[in-house]
Design an enzyme around this catalytic site. Structure first.
Site, PDB file in Angstrom:
ATOM      1  N   ALA A  38       0.826  -1.209   0.000  1.00  0.00           N
ATOM      2  CA  ALA A  38       0.000   0.000   0.000  1.00  0.00           C
ATOM      3  C   ALA A  38       0.862   1.262   0.000  1.00  0.00           C
ATOM      4  O   ALA A  38       0.670   2.170  -0.820  1.00  0.00           O
ATOM      5  CB  ALA A  38      -0.935  -0.021   1.204  1.00  0.00           C
ATOM      6  N   ASP A  60      10.069  -6.739  -4.002  1.00  0.00           N
ATOM      7  CA  ASP A  60       9.009  -7.287  -3.154  1.00  0.00           C
ATOM      8  C   ASP A  60       8.843  -8.752  -3.548  1.00  0.00           C
ATOM      9  O   ASP A  60       8.628  -9.061  -4.719  1.00  0.00           O
ATOM     10  CB  ASP A  60       7.690  -6.529  -3.347  1.00  0.00           C
ATOM     11  CG  ASP A  60       6.702  -6.801  -2.223  1.00  0.00           C
ATOM     12  OD1 ASP A  60       6.502  -8.001  -1.892  1.00  0.00           O
ATOM     13  OD2 ASP A  60       6.138  -5.849  -1.671  1.00  0.00           O
ATOM     14  N   ARG A  71      -6.627  -1.477  -1.577  1.00  0.00           N
ATOM     15  CA  ARG A  71      -5.778  -0.402  -1.059  1.00  0.00           C
ATOM     16  C   ARG A  71      -4.478  -0.235  -1.837  1.00  0.00           C
ATOM     17  O   ARG A  71      -3.830   0.791  -1.734  1.00  0.00           O
ATOM     18  CB  ARG A  71      -5.458  -0.661   0.420  1.00  0.00           C
ATOM     19  CG  ARG A  71      -4.651  -1.925   0.662  1.00  0.00           C
ATOM     20  CD  ARG A  71      -4.604  -2.285   2.148  1.00  0.00           C
ATOM     21  NE  ARG A  71      -3.766  -3.449   2.414  1.00  0.00           N
ATOM     22  CZ  ARG A  71      -4.141  -4.698   2.208  1.00  0.00           C
ATOM     23  NH1 ARG A  71      -5.349  -4.957   1.716  1.00  0.00           N
ATOM     24  NH2 ARG A  71      -3.329  -5.722   2.470  1.00  0.00           N
ATOM     25  N   LYS A  97       4.317  -8.399  -7.233  1.00  0.00           N
ATOM     26  CA  LYS A  97       3.966  -7.022  -6.885  1.00  0.00           C
ATOM     27  C   LYS A  97       4.937  -6.030  -7.501  1.00  0.00           C
ATOM     28  O   LYS A  97       4.532  -4.996  -8.039  1.00  0.00           O
ATOM     29  CB  LYS A  97       3.942  -6.852  -5.371  1.00  0.00           C
ATOM     30  CG  LYS A  97       2.716  -7.411  -4.687  1.00  0.00           C
ATOM     31  CD  LYS A  97       2.689  -7.026  -3.214  1.00  0.00           C
ATOM     32  CE  LYS A  97       1.395  -7.506  -2.550  1.00  0.00           C
ATOM     33  NZ  LYS A  97       1.327  -7.100  -1.135  1.00  0.00           N
ATOM     34  N   ASP A 125       6.353  -4.392   6.284  1.00  0.00           N
ATOM     35  CA  ASP A 125       5.271  -4.709   7.214  1.00  0.00           C
ATOM     36  C   ASP A 125       5.749  -5.411   8.474  1.00  0.00           C
ATOM     37  O   ASP A 125       4.954  -5.986   9.206  1.00  0.00           O
ATOM     38  CB  ASP A 125       4.214  -5.581   6.516  1.00  0.00           C
ATOM     39  CG  ASP A 125       4.797  -6.875   5.969  1.00  0.00           C
ATOM     40  OD1 ASP A 125       6.017  -7.114   6.162  1.00  0.00           O
ATOM     41  OD2 ASP A 125       4.052  -7.659   5.353  1.00  0.00           O
ATOM     42  N   ASN A 126       7.071  -5.392   8.725  1.00  0.00           N
ATOM     43  CA  ASN A 126       7.559  -6.010   9.959  1.00  0.00           C
ATOM     44  C   ASN A 126       8.804  -5.276  10.446  1.00  0.00           C
ATOM     45  O   ASN A 126       9.568  -4.711   9.660  1.00  0.00           O
ATOM     46  CB  ASN A 126       7.841  -7.504   9.760  1.00  0.00           C
ATOM     47  CG  ASN A 126       8.996  -7.760   8.808  1.00  0.00           C
ATOM     48  OD1 ASN A 126      10.145  -7.823   9.213  1.00  0.00           O
ATOM     49  ND2 ASN A 126       8.682  -7.886   7.517  1.00  0.00           N
ATOM     50  N   CYS A 164      -4.688 -16.183  30.617  1.00  0.00           N
ATOM     51  CA  CYS A 164      -5.799 -16.622  31.459  1.00  0.00           C
ATOM     52  C   CYS A 164      -7.094 -15.901  31.088  1.00  0.00           C
ATOM     53  O   CYS A 164      -8.190 -16.476  31.157  1.00  0.00           O
ATOM     54  CB  CYS A 164      -5.465 -16.406  32.935  1.00  0.00           C
ATOM     55  SG  CYS A 164      -5.170 -14.687  33.389  1.00  0.00           S
TER      56      CYS A 164
END
Length: 546
Positions: free
Chosen positions: A247, A284, A295, A308, A356-357, A412
């Site tokens: 994007a 990419d 997007r 991409k 993205d990381n 929990c």
């Protein structure tokens, strides 16, 4: 919650009449208390529990006609708190600019000092008239009209005839948001005026000579009018490295193509000689999926399944055939340093990350640090976004500071006491990941890797759980026919939606109180109800079928 907010109640035990009341306004009395205008004298006695939900109320917004808003716009929305008073100055500046256009039928010529000064004079006259008004609602420019303020008005006038791709992209985003607000009626629209400027991007010596800003009849005349021919020549010669074509990557590439980054300059800009052009490198490793199309606007349905980087390069070349683009399908990582090595990095002017990381960002950041390359970093997460410009020897690098870790939900809470929809979603995702990803992965590794058990011996914290999962996957619960799959799914429903809940209620029965005397099932601990499987309930069947 603030005084005036409307709330409703639910799951109150005892005083159940409150559960059926319409939303009512509150009056805040303290940090943890508020008052509601309800007569509860005839209600039954309160026992325990209950939830308060804020209910947003419709709000009618009124807008002034332009003729009135020009003199009484109200409070301006600030886009930069370092530019206090800037909106008021630009408000008068745009009116002075419009006065010039009405008189001459055009905007001032770029770099023409006399015409720019006429706009400044018109704005100063309006500022003076406003300051003499006795009406407190009339907008005023209370700052001193110094050289800095005049320089901003000159810049506004000099570049008024230009269109800049990044600025139009920003304004398009703002307009798009306002359209969504109007269609959904869920979000507060902008109130009358919004002024945004990026005057810090202008050359230090401004305005530029008129000859430097004179249009040459090419698609970059807008940039020439604002930044000059020399600036456009530098853009033409830039070599960029874009890591990621998602994007953000699509937006970057589109802007670069429209700005003339890495293109062969026309002779008029190059000074009569064909100047050198840079190149945009894109990498990419992902393929285009249909979910990307909403997007990542450079891609079309015909591109689904394609690379991409390749599809993005093809799209921007259709926007600007002169742009030079090289597409890669390689991950930027230690194992690809033979591709993106010393010679490659030495030839790149600027690196732009659209990743993205965090791990990949840190690696690219370290590479830029080693080679002293500027890096443009940006990212999005839902409605949140961030940008960072890293300049060698001037700013800190991306890895110099870290964001605080994301708040996670305790295990929990997810397993036994979920009380919000996101908790239930995360619980379902965790179970799906374990049942359909981790268990099959472990089983395949056990079968294919002779060293699997030896490696598992070094992971004592998950050894027993992993072995139990292997036993279930390969022996006790291994399906041999379709009926076995149905049986397994039905037993999963029984275990997760009845047995585990019944066991929890056995351990903590309804009405149980804590050592302090408070009800155990209160607050965020919501008492669950075991589900009996019903073949006529479509939701139950959907679970088994899925």
């Amino acid at each position: 919650l603030e005084t005036g907010a409307h709330v409703r109640f639910s799951e109150i035990q005892g005083m159940t009449e409150l559960n059926s009341t319409e939303p009512v306004p509150i009056t805040v009395k303290g940090p943890y208390t508020f008052e509601v205008p309800i007569d509860a004298s005839k209600f039954s006695a309160y026992t325990n529990g209950g939830y308060v939900h804020e209910v947003k109320q419709p709000k009618v917004m009124n807008f002034k006609p332009l003729s009135e808003a020009l003199t009484k716009p109200g409070d301006f929305l600030l886009t930069d708190f370092a530019k206090m008073g800037r909106s008021e100055l630009l408000h008068f500046g745009f009116q002075g600019l419009e006065a010039f256009r009405e008189k001459h039928g055009r905007y001032p010529a770029p770099g023409n000092i006399d015409e720019c000064s006429a706009v400044v004079s018109a704005a100063q006259k309006l500022i003076s008239e406003a300051s003499e008004s006795s009406d407190p609602d009339v907008v005023r420019f209370d700052e001193e009209m110094d050289d800095k303020a005049e320089a901003l008005l000159v810049a506004l006038a000099s570049g008024a005839s230009a269109e800049l791709a990044p600025m139009t992209a920003f304004l398009g985003g703002v307009v798009g948001q306002e359209v969504l607000k109007a269609c959904s009626a869920k979000f507060t629209p902008l109130q009358q005026f919004l002024y945004f400027d990026a005057a810090e991007c202008l050359p230090a010596e401004y305005p530029l000579p008129e000859e430097e800003c004179k249009p040459v009849g090419c698609r970059y005349d807008g940039q020439i009018a604002v930044f000059g021919k020399e600036f456009v020549r530098k853009l033409n010669a830039l070599s960029m490295f874009l890591v990621g074509a998602g994007a953000i990557g699509c937006e970057m590439l589109k802007n670069w193509a429209l700005m003339g980054v890495a293109v062969s300059p026309c002779a008029e800009i190059a000074g009569g000689e064909q100047g050198a052009a840079g190149v945009v490198h894109i990498t990419d490793m992902d393929k285009i999926e249909r979910s990307n199309l909403n997007r990542q606007f450079l891609f079309r349905s015909t591109d689904v399944g394609s690379s991409k980087s390749t599809a993005a390069a093809r799209a921007v070349q259709s926007m600007n055939p002169d742009i030079k683009v090289t597409a890669y399908e390689d991950k930027v990582a230690p194992e690809t340093e033979d591709i993106f090595g010393d010679d490659f990095m030495a030839a790149v002017d600027v690196v732009c990350t659209a990743l993205d990381n965090v791990e990949a960002r840190l690696y690219v950041d370290q590479r830029c640090l080693n080679y002293c390359k500027p890096m443009l970093e940006s990212g999005t997460l839902g409605t949140k976004g961030n940008t960072q410009v890293v300049v060698p020897h001037l700013t800190e690098n991306y890895g110099a500071s870290r964001d605080p870790p994301e708040k996670s939900v305790p295990v929990c809470t997810l397993k036994n006491f979920p009380y919000e929809i996101p908790h239930c979603v995360q619980w379902a995702r965790d179970w799906f990941e374990g049942a359909y990803t981790q268990l099959p992965l472990n089983a395949n590794q056990y079968i294919e890797n002779p060293h699997f058990l030896a490696r598992l011996d070094t992971q004592q914290n998950i050894k027993v759980e992993t072995l139990q999962g292997l036993k279930e996957s390969l022996i006790t619960e291994r399906p041999t026919c379709f009926e076995d799959c149905i049986r397994w799914a039905r037993l999963q429903f029984q275990d997760r939606f009845y047995n585990q809940i019944a066991q929890l209620l056995h351990n903590f029965p309804p009405g149980m109180v804590t050592s302090s005397g408070a009800q155990f099932w209160s607050g965020t601990k919501r008492q669950p109800t075991p589900l009996e499987f019903d073949v006529n309930d479509q939701t139950h069947l959907d679970f088994v079928i899925a």
